[in-house]
Design an enzyme around this catalytic site. Structure first.
Site, short mmCIF file in Angstrom:
data_model
loop_
_atom_site.label_atom_id
_atom_site.label_comp_id
_atom_site.label_asym_id
_atom_site.label_seq_id
_atom_site.Cartn_x
_atom_site.Cartn_y
_atom_site.Cartn_z
N HIS A 210 -90.11 -59.82 78.75
CA HIS A 210 -90.32 -59.55 77.32
C HIS A 210 -89.04 -58.99 76.70
O HIS A 210 -88.14 -58.53 77.40
CB HIS A 210 -91.44 -58.52 77.13
CG HIS A 210 -92.81 -59.09 77.23
ND1 HIS A 210 -93.46 -59.23 78.43
CD2 HIS A 210 -93.66 -59.58 76.28
CE1 HIS A 210 -94.66 -59.77 78.21
NE2 HIS A 210 -94.80 -60.00 76.93
N LYS B 239 -90.14 -53.63 74.13
CA LYS B 239 -91.48 -53.42 74.72
C LYS B 239 -91.53 -52.10 75.49
O LYS B 239 -90.63 -51.80 76.26
CB LYS B 239 -91.84 -54.60 75.63
CG LYS B 239 -93.26 -54.52 76.13
CD LYS B 239 -93.81 -55.86 76.52
CE LYS B 239 -95.23 -55.75 77.03
NZ LYS B 239 -96.17 -55.33 75.97
P1 NAD Z 1 -94.63 -52.62 66.52
O1 NAD Z 1 -94.13 -51.29 66.95
O2 NAD Z 1 -93.70 -53.58 65.87
O3 NAD Z 1 -95.88 -52.43 65.50
C1 NAD Z 1 -96.84 -51.40 65.61
C2 NAD Z 1 -97.10 -50.89 64.19
O4 NAD Z 1 -98.18 -49.96 64.22
C3 NAD Z 1 -95.87 -50.15 63.61
O5 NAD Z 1 -95.55 -50.68 62.34
C4 NAD Z 1 -96.36 -48.71 63.53
O6 NAD Z 1 -95.76 -47.97 62.46
C5 NAD Z 1 -97.87 -48.92 63.30
N1 NAD Z 1 -98.66 -47.72 63.58
C6 NAD Z 1 -98.48 -46.79 64.54
N2 NAD Z 1 -99.36 -45.78 64.39
C7 NAD Z 1 -100.13 -46.10 63.32
C8 NAD Z 1 -101.22 -45.45 62.67
N3 NAD Z 1 -101.69 -44.26 63.06
N4 NAD Z 1 -101.77 -46.06 61.58
C9 NAD Z 1 -101.29 -47.26 61.13
N5 NAD Z 1 -100.25 -47.90 61.71
C10 NAD Z 1 -99.69 -47.34 62.80
O7 NAD Z 1 -95.30 -53.26 67.81
P2 NAD Z 1 -95.75 -54.79 68.06
O8 NAD Z 1 -94.67 -55.53 68.77
O9 NAD Z 1 -96.33 -55.35 66.80
O10 NAD Z 1 -96.89 -54.57 69.18
C11 NAD Z 1 -98.01 -53.74 68.95
C12 NAD Z 1 -98.95 -53.78 70.14
O11 NAD Z 1 -99.49 -55.11 70.28
C13 NAD Z 1 -98.30 -53.48 71.49
O12 NAD Z 1 -99.23 -52.76 72.28
C14 NAD Z 1 -98.03 -54.85 72.09
O13 NAD Z 1 -97.94 -54.86 73.48
C15 NAD Z 1 -99.28 -55.56 71.61
N6 NAD Z 1 -99.20 -57.02 71.59
C16 NAD Z 1 -100.31 -57.67 72.00
C17 NAD Z 1 -100.38 -59.06 71.93
C18 NAD Z 1 -101.68 -59.75 72.28
O14 NAD Z 1 -101.76 -60.99 72.21
N7 NAD Z 1 -102.72 -58.99 72.62
C19 NAD Z 1 -99.27 -59.78 71.46
C20 NAD Z 1 -98.14 -59.09 71.04
C21 NAD Z 1 -98.12 -57.69 71.09
#
Ligand code: NAD
Length: 270
Positions: free
Chosen positions: A157, A161
């Site tokens: 990744h 991450k």
């Molecule tokens: P990122 O850090 O870009 O986005 C997370 C967002 O959540 C940020 O903008 C952050 O400010 C916000 N956030 C944090 N606390 C918050 C709160 N209390 N209220 C509202 N917003 C809040 O991360 P990302 O790359 O978008 O990944 C997020 C998660 O999704 C990770 O755990 C990642 O591993 C997972 N993910 C899962 C899949 C899937 O298919 N299941 C795919 C991609 C990423």
């Protein structure tokens, strides 16, 4: 039937912006709001504009309780502690909660599972069709081969991450364990460094690479003497996860409260 009203927690994040885009392009649903933490510079900014679309007058808020109250479904790709708190809001307001967040501890997972008594909760460590097919194939191959075949899960990744192995790698390892009918946590070998000793027969090993902007690559290897089977999925773009998450929200309409996964959504059961 009126459009499903979807809220996005973490709407300014990498996945959040993709999700806003995906909802906007999908028939049968519409964005009704999005949140970021109170400390975020994005509070008050237009959600659509942040996602590269025309502004629509819906601004980023920090009030996630109201978001759950006003939405039919909330999609949540944030952090484990935030997703646990959000699952409690989903239970309180009986809102569909689609969770893509990875890196949950067993106790965090148990808290989310308990909220499934009062809300429809769909969780997927990977929301893409391809990875869920890979998991199905992994389970079937593992069931057919004995432990002369060493199972290793390799993932790569992007450098942002924070959790390892990835939720998807663990999903694949668990599918292999299920196929072999063994307890995953007992056989998982999640990190090797130094004089580790020889590989234990029956273990499911993990190897983790981080670098660049790689969206997500996963290979499951079945390695025996003189032959090796490898099955791989490569994600080219995060839109595949957003597409799956929006599909999950639409699928969840009218379902009874409970805990569901992407196998349910995609109809990929046994
Ligand atoms: P990122 O850090 O870009 O986005 C997370 C967002 O959540 C940020 O903008 C952050 O400010 C916000 N956030 C944090 N606390 C918050 C709160 N209390 N209220 C509202 N917003 C809040 O991360 P990302 O790359 O978008 O990944 C997020 C998660 O999704 C990770 O755990 C990642 O591993 C997972 N993910 C899962 C899949 C899937 O298919 N299941 C795919 C991609 C990423």
């Amino acid at each position: 039937m009126s459009d499903l009203r979807i809220g996005i927690v973490g709407c300014a994040g990498r996945m959040g912006r993709m999700l806003v885009n995906q909802v906007s392009q999908t028939a049968g649903c519409q964005i009704c709001g999005g949140t970021e933490p109170a400390s975020s510079d994005f509070i008050g900014q237009d959600i659509m504009a942040l996602a590269g679309l025309d502004a629509a007058g819906i601004c980023v808020s920090d009030d996630t309780n109201s978001l759950f109250q006003q939405s039919d479904a909330v999609i949540d790709f944030t952090t484990p502690t935030v997703s646990v708190a959000n699952a409690k809001l989903a239970a309180k307001h009986h809102t569909i909660h689609v969770i893509g967040t990875t890196g949950l501890s067993n106790s965090e997972q148990a808290e989310i599972t308990a909220c499934g008594n009062d809300a429809v909760i769909v969780q997927g460590a990977n929301m893409s069709l391809g990875v869920n097919l890979l998991a199905q194939m992994t389970k079937k191959i593992a069931a057919l081969l004995d432990d002369d075949f060493d199972i290793e899960v390799l993932e790569m990744h992007h450098h942002h991450k924070v959790d390892a192995p990835s939720g998807t790698a663990l999903l694949l390892g668990k599918a292999a364990a299920e196929g072999r009918d063994v307890d995953h946590d007992t056989v998982a070998d999640r990190g090797r460094d130094g004089i580790t000793g020889a590989r234990k027969k029956g273990d499911i090993g993990y190897a983790v690479l981080r670098g660049g902007n790689v969206v997500g690559e996963h290979t499951v290897m079945f390695a025996a003497d003189n032959e090796r089977i490898e099955i791989t999925h490569k994600a080219g773009d995060r839109s595949i996860f957003a597409r799956g998450a929006v599909r999950a929200a639409l699928w969840a309409q009218g379902k009874p409260a409970g805990n569901y996964d992407m196998m349910d959504v995609l109809g990929l059961g046994d």
